[in-house]
Design an enzyme around this catalytic site. Structure first.
Site, PDB file in Angstrom:
ATOM      1  N   THR A   1       0.865  -1.186   0.000  1.00 21.07           N
ATOM      2  CA  THR A   1       0.000   0.000   0.000  1.00 21.07           C
ATOM      3  C   THR A   1       0.894   1.226   0.000  1.00 21.07           C
ATOM      4  OG1 THR A   1      -1.733  -1.160   1.231  1.00 21.07           O
ATOM      5  CG2 THR A   1      -1.838   1.236   1.207  1.00 21.07           C
TER       6      THR A   1
ATOM      7  N   LYS B   1      -7.991   0.940  -1.783  1.00 25.82           N
ATOM      8  CA  LYS B   1      -7.375   0.460  -0.546  1.00 25.82           C
ATOM      9  C   LYS B   1      -7.342   1.563   0.522  1.00 25.82           C
ATOM     10  CE  LYS B   1      -5.124  -2.001   2.445  1.00 25.82           C
ATOM     11  NZ  LYS B   1      -3.800  -2.607   2.239  1.00 25.82           N
TER      12      LYS B   1
ATOM     13  N   LYS C   1       1.253   4.487   8.451  1.00 28.21           N
ATOM     14  CA  LYS C   1       1.714   4.843   7.100  1.00 28.21           C
ATOM     15  C   LYS C   1       0.526   5.003   6.157  1.00 28.21           C
ATOM     16  CE  LYS C   1       2.586   1.636   4.440  1.00 28.21           C
ATOM     17  NZ  LYS C   1       1.856   0.820   3.440  1.00 28.21           N
TER      18      LYS C   1
END
Length: 305
Positions: free
Chosen positions: A105, A180, A248
């Protein structure tokens, strides 16, 4: 894809962490030839991949030199850039026409930048971020959100189906990442709700396990409640998805939106995860269910006052 085609299509898997080790193992168990590499040797994921039939090699070049499809599952943008574009990266020795699938990701912007450089080398690039945690990786039931060239996606779909149960083509390059990020907003806020429900149960003298069992069957049911609820109740913070990684991802979410359009729920979840990350040396590497520690820390501080 028939068994004969599987035997001729060679794959590589780069990055054998909590997720990647199981994914590489499932790929090999399905009959594909898999050369697997991890930056840090002798990690648990390396052993998992090897036990599934993957051939563990010592360099990226050795892993990908004859691969038709190169799978990558690493941490952040710099990691993907190093593995793909670095001086020993995949683009240096991948054979023309190879397809790179990145399960990391890293956000839509980074994907488009990396994909452009990959395509200039006569290679294809699919962004294919995943959801389902270590449980989904182990069982091969991940949800995989794919962006990039549709033809490359169709070629790789049988490979993706060895690792995931639900495979979606989301659109052009970066689209898988965009979906996502929405997924991570939901996951982070589900965790806020889960932690607060557990605390409320305890405050009322109700067994949290009973709350999990009952609420999982109704409108409040969620993957987080069913899979992580018991871990929260039992203070089991072993990582399926680490706090450092959700931090993150939430950074990437906030990078997409200008400050005037900030998402208050995301800001709250980010703050709570950061509290746990800063508590001690273990915080950042604990699972996202460890968010409960931020609440317990707050309760402890209020009690002390």
């Amino acid at each position: 894809m028939g068994k004969g085609i599987k035997s001729t299509m060679k794959t590589a898997f780069l990055g054998l962490g909590v997720m990647g080790g199981h994914m590489a193992a499932n790929l090999a168990k399905s009959g594909y030839s898999v050369n697997a590499w991890n930056r840090t040797p002798n990690r648990p994921g390396t052993k998992i991949a090897a036990s599934g039939g993957a051939n563990i090699v010592s360099s990226i070049n050795e892993a990908i030199e004859s691969a038709d499809v190169i799978c990558i599952c690493v941490g952040d943008v710099p990691d993907v850039e190093e593995v793909v574009l670095g001086k020993n990266g995949a683009v240096r020795s991948a054979k023309p026409g190879a397809i790179i699938i990145d399960f990391s990701t890293i956000g839509p912007e980074a994907v488009r930048r990396i994909s452009s450089q990959v395509q200039s080398r006569q290679l294809s690039f699919l962004d294919a971020p995943i959801s389902g945690g270590d449980i989904g990786a182990e069982k091969g039931t991940l949800t995989i959100m794919v962006g990039g060239d549709r033809e490359a996606f169709e070629t790789c779909k049988p490979i993706l189906e060895t690792m995931g149960k639900t495979i979606f083509y989301c659109g052009p390059s970066g689209s898988g990442q965009a979906v996502k990020l929405c997924n991570q907003v939901l996951c982070s806020l589900h965790m806020v709700g889960l932690c607060e429900a557990m605390l409320l149960a305890k405050r009322q003298g109700i067994d949290p396990q009973m709350v999990i069992e009952i609420c999982s069957t109704g409108a409040a049911g969620s993957w987080a409640l069913s899979n992580l609820g018991k871990k929260v109740a039992n203070s089991d913070f072993a990582p399926g998805f680490m706090i450092q990684h959700i931090l993150k991802d939430l950074r990437l979410v906030q990078d997409v939106l200008p400050s005037e359009n900030a998402l208050p729920g995301v800001e709250l979840a980010d703050k709570l995860f950061q509290v746990v990350s800063d508590l001690d040396e273990e915080g950042a590497s604990q699972g996202t269910q460890a968010m409960i520690r931020a609440y317990l820390e707050s309760v402890s501080e209020n009690t002390a006052e």
